[in-house]
Every structure is written in C-alpha cells, then in structure tokens.
Design a protein around this motif. Sequence first.
Motif, PDB file in Angstrom:
ATOM      1  N   CYS A 176       0.829  -1.214   0.000  1.00  0.00           N
ATOM      2  CA  CYS A 176       0.000   0.000   0.000  1.00  0.00           C
ATOM      3  C   CYS A 176       0.863   1.263   0.000  1.00  0.00           C
ATOM      4  O   CYS A 176       0.548   2.236  -0.684  1.00  0.00           O
ATOM      5  CB  CYS A 176      -0.937   0.002   1.198  1.00  0.00           C
ATOM      6  N   LYS A 177       1.940   1.234   0.756  1.00  0.00           N
ATOM      7  CA  LYS A 177       2.811   2.417   0.817  1.00  0.00           C
ATOM      8  C   LYS A 177       3.536   2.652  -0.494  1.00  0.00           C
ATOM      9  O   LYS A 177       3.695   3.804  -0.914  1.00  0.00           O
ATOM     10  CB  LYS A 177       3.816   2.285   1.957  1.00  0.00           C
ATOM     11  N   ILE A 178       3.975   1.588  -1.159  1.00  0.00           N
ATOM     12  CA  ILE A 178       4.696   1.802  -2.415  1.00  0.00           C
ATOM     13  C   ILE A 178       3.747   2.315  -3.498  1.00  0.00           C
ATOM     14  O   ILE A 178       4.103   3.195  -4.274  1.00  0.00           O
ATOM     15  CB  ILE A 178       5.487   0.555  -2.876  1.00  0.00           C
ATOM     16  N   ILE A 179       2.522   1.811  -3.520  1.00  0.00           N
ATOM     17  CA  ILE A 179       1.584   2.324  -4.518  1.00  0.00           C
ATOM     18  C   ILE A 179       1.143   3.737  -4.143  1.00  0.00           C
ATOM     19  O   ILE A 179       0.919   4.575  -5.009  1.00  0.00           O
ATOM     20  CB  ILE A 179       0.396   1.380  -4.774  1.00  0.00           C
ATOM     21  N   GLY A 180       1.066   4.014  -2.858  1.00  0.00           N
ATOM     22  CA  GLY A 180       0.767   5.375  -2.419  1.00  0.00           C
ATOM     23  C   GLY A 180       1.829   6.358  -2.873  1.00  0.00           C
ATOM     24  O   GLY A 180       1.519   7.464  -3.330  1.00  0.00           O
ATOM     25  N   HIS A 181       3.082   5.946  -2.781  1.00  0.00           N
ATOM     26  CA  HIS A 181       4.163   6.817  -3.239  1.00  0.00           C
ATOM     27  C   HIS A 181       4.078   7.017  -4.757  1.00  0.00           C
ATOM     28  O   HIS A 181       4.279   8.124  -5.253  1.00  0.00           O
ATOM     29  CB  HIS A 181       5.532   6.246  -2.850  1.00  0.00           C
ATOM     30  N   PHE A 182       3.744   5.955  -5.468  1.00  0.00           N
ATOM     31  CA  PHE A 182       3.565   6.046  -6.917  1.00  0.00           C
ATOM     32  C   PHE A 182       2.456   7.036  -7.259  1.00  0.00           C
ATOM     33  O   PHE A 182       2.595   7.862  -8.165  1.00  0.00           O
ATOM     34  CB  PHE A 182       3.254   4.657  -7.482  1.00  0.00           C
ATOM     35  N   LEU A 183       1.368   6.991  -6.510  1.00  0.00           N
ATOM     36  CA  LEU A 183       0.270   7.930  -6.737  1.00  0.00           C
ATOM     37  C   LEU A 183       0.689   9.364  -6.430  1.00  0.00           C
ATOM     38  O   LEU A 183       0.315  10.302  -7.149  1.00  0.00           O
ATOM     39  CB  LEU A 183      -0.950   7.534  -5.904  1.00  0.00           C
ATOM     40  N   LEU A 184       1.490   9.548  -5.373  1.00  0.00           N
ATOM     41  CA  LEU A 184       2.003  10.887  -5.041  1.00  0.00           C
ATOM     42  C   LEU A 184       2.877  11.456  -6.153  1.00  0.00           C
ATOM     43  O   LEU A 184       2.943  12.672  -6.333  1.00  0.00           O
ATOM     44  CB  LEU A 184       2.809  10.851  -3.737  1.00  0.00           C
ATOM     45  N   LEU A 185       3.530  10.568  -6.890  1.00  0.00           N
ATOM     46  CA  LEU A 185       4.370  11.007  -8.012  1.00  0.00           C
ATOM     47  C   LEU A 185       3.547  11.180  -9.294  1.00  0.00           C
ATOM     48  O   LEU A 185       4.108  11.291 -10.380  1.00  0.00           O
ATOM     49  CB  LEU A 185       5.511  10.009  -8.238  1.00  0.00           C
ATOM     50  N   GLY A 186       2.246  11.215  -9.140  1.00  0.00           N
ATOM     51  CA  GLY A 186       1.370  11.474 -10.284  1.00  0.00           C
ATOM     52  C   GLY A 186       1.219  10.297 -11.226  1.00  0.00           C
ATOM     53  O   GLY A 186       0.933  10.493 -12.404  1.00  0.00           O
ATOM     54  N   ARG A 187       1.445   9.082 -10.725  1.00  0.00           N
ATOM     55  CA  ARG A 187       1.370   7.869 -11.545  1.00  0.00           C
ATOM     56  C   ARG A 187       2.333   7.913 -12.723  1.00  0.00           C
ATOM     57  O   ARG A 187       2.072   7.357 -13.778  1.00  0.00           O
ATOM     58  CB  ARG A 187      -0.058   7.593 -12.008  1.00  0.00           C
ATOM     59  N   ASP A 188       3.456   8.566 -12.531  1.00  0.00           N
ATOM     60  CA  ASP A 188       4.475   8.723 -13.576  1.00  0.00           C
ATOM     61  C   ASP A 188       5.534   7.627 -13.399  1.00  0.00           C
ATOM     62  O   ASP A 188       6.299   7.639 -12.424  1.00  0.00           O
ATOM     63  CB  ASP A 188       5.107  10.111 -13.453  1.00  0.00           C
ATOM     64  N   THR A 189       5.581   6.689 -14.340  1.00  0.00           N
ATOM     65  CA  THR A 189       6.508   5.561 -14.215  1.00  0.00           C
ATOM     66  C   THR A 189       7.975   6.006 -14.279  1.00  0.00           C
ATOM     67  O   THR A 189       8.817   5.430 -13.601  1.00  0.00           O
ATOM     68  CB  THR A 189       6.247   4.481 -15.284  1.00  0.00           C
ATOM     69  N   ASP A 190       8.260   7.026 -15.072  1.00  0.00           N
ATOM     70  CA  ASP A 190       9.642   7.515 -15.156  1.00  0.00           C
ATOM     71  C   ASP A 190      10.087   8.126 -13.829  1.00  0.00           C
ATOM     72  O   ASP A 190      11.206   7.883 -13.368  1.00  0.00           O
ATOM     73  CB  ASP A 190       9.802   8.548 -16.278  1.00  0.00           C
ATOM     74  N   LYS A 191       9.215   8.923 -13.209  1.00  0.00           N
ATOM     75  CA  LYS A 191       9.548   9.524 -11.909  1.00  0.00           C
ATOM     76  C   LYS A 191       9.719   8.452 -10.847  1.00  0.00           C
ATOM     77  O   LYS A 191      10.608   8.536 -10.003  1.00  0.00           O
ATOM     78  CB  LYS A 191       8.462  10.517 -11.475  1.00  0.00           C
ATOM     79  N   MET A 192       8.861   7.420 -10.879  1.00  0.00           N
ATOM     80  CA  MET A 192       8.957   6.346  -9.894  1.00  0.00           C
ATOM     81  C   MET A 192      10.252   5.566 -10.081  1.00  0.00           C
ATOM     82  O   MET A 192      10.943   5.267  -9.106  1.00  0.00           O
ATOM     83  CB  MET A 192       7.747   5.409  -9.998  1.00  0.00           C
ATOM     84  N   THR A 193      10.580   5.256 -11.315  1.00  0.00           N
ATOM     85  CA  THR A 193      11.827   4.545 -11.604  1.00  0.00           C
ATOM     86  C   THR A 193      13.022   5.353 -11.116  1.00  0.00           C
ATOM     87  O   THR A 193      13.942   4.809 -10.493  1.00  0.00           O
ATOM     88  CB  THR A 193      11.953   4.261 -13.121  1.00  0.00           C
ATOM     89  N   GLN A 194      12.993   6.647 -11.371  1.00  0.00           N
ATOM     90  CA  GLN A 194      14.100   7.518 -10.942  1.00  0.00           C
ATOM     91  C   GLN A 194      14.175   7.598  -9.419  1.00  0.00           C
ATOM     92  O   GLN A 194      15.258   7.559  -8.838  1.00  0.00           O
ATOM     93  CB  GLN A 194      13.940   8.918 -11.545  1.00  0.00           C
ATOM     94  N   TRP A 195      13.034   7.699  -8.758  1.00  0.00           N
ATOM     95  CA  TRP A 195      13.018   7.740  -7.294  1.00  0.00           C
ATOM     96  C   TRP A 195      13.581   6.445  -6.715  1.00  0.00           C
ATOM     97  O   TRP A 195      14.376   6.470  -5.774  1.00  0.00           O
ATOM     98  CB  TRP A 195      11.590   7.965  -6.783  1.00  0.00           C
ATOM     99  N   LEU A 196      13.169   5.317  -7.271  1.00  0.00           N
ATOM    100  CA  LEU A 196      13.681   4.032  -6.805  1.00  0.00           C
ATOM    101  C   LEU A 196      15.194   3.951  -6.980  1.00  0.00           C
ATOM    102  O   LEU A 196      15.897   3.425  -6.119  1.00  0.00           O
ATOM    103  CB  LEU A 196      12.996   2.884  -7.559  1.00  0.00           C
ATOM    104  N   LYS A 197      15.676   4.499  -8.076  1.00  0.00           N
ATOM    105  CA  LYS A 197      17.118   4.486  -8.358  1.00  0.00           C
ATOM    106  C   LYS A 197      17.868   5.442  -7.435  1.00  0.00           C
ATOM    107  O   LYS A 197      18.875   5.073  -6.825  1.00  0.00           O
ATOM    108  CB  LYS A 197      17.349   4.869  -9.827  1.00  0.00           C
ATOM    109  N   ASP A 198      17.374   6.664  -7.309  1.00  0.00           N
ATOM    110  CA  ASP A 198      18.083   7.703  -6.544  1.00  0.00           C
ATOM    111  C   ASP A 198      17.979   7.508  -5.032  1.00  0.00           C
ATOM    112  O   ASP A 198      18.968   7.615  -4.319  1.00  0.00           O
ATOM    113  CB  ASP A 198      17.536   9.092  -6.894  1.00  0.00           C
ATOM    114  N   VAL A 199      16.790   7.242  -4.543  1.00  0.00           N
ATOM    115  CA  VAL A 199      16.556   7.176  -3.100  1.00  0.00           C
ATOM    116  C   VAL A 199      16.822   5.781  -2.537  1.00  0.00           C
ATOM    117  O   VAL A 199      17.438   5.637  -1.487  1.00  0.00           O
ATOM    118  CB  VAL A 199      15.117   7.639  -2.758  1.00  0.00           C
TER     119      VAL A 199
END
Length: 107
Positions: A59-82
Amino acid sequence: LLKDVPVNRKPSESMSITTTKKFEQFQSRPLRDCLLKDVPGVGEVAETKLKDANIDDACKIIGHFLLLGRDTDKMTQWLKDVCEIREQEGKKIAEALAEKAEKIVQM
C-alpha cells in the motif's frame, strides 16, 4: 557454465515465466492482501532498500507512486536515486504499480 541448461532453452526463460506469474498474481489480488515482496521487481535486496526508505508494504509503495502522479519515469528515478534499486528492477516495479493503480482508479 551453462552446461546444465538444455540447448533449446535460454537461461532466462524460467526467470521470465516466474516474473510473469508474479506480475499476474500481483495484478489479480486485492492490494490489501499483497506484501511488498509480491510487487514484481521487488526481491530481497530491493525489499530491504525500500524498508530503509520507510516503504514497508504494498500500500505504501503504490501510495508513493500515486504521489508522483502515476508517472513511471519519476517512480523509476526515485527508486534508483533514493532506494538505490537498479533501473531494470525499478522499471518492473513502476510498470506493475502503473497497471495496479489503473485498476484501483477505475474501481
């Protein structure tokens, strides 16, 4: 090295079948029943890194994905950077979350 792999079968073949099965199971189950490790692309190492970033369930990971506007590129970058998750796994995670989020939004 590959002497145990049959000639007509690629080494990654069984991995892709497992990955596909994990993806299908994640998509078909209610989110409340999914663990973090049920998310495609999340293995033991990624699970530990996500927990270090306070993402300790599906639930938390999908919540974070939703906070990023459902943008797969932003999520991929966040996973990589953070979380220091490799881009290949990050993309798998983001794509699985995108499909799951689409189902949730349509409900």
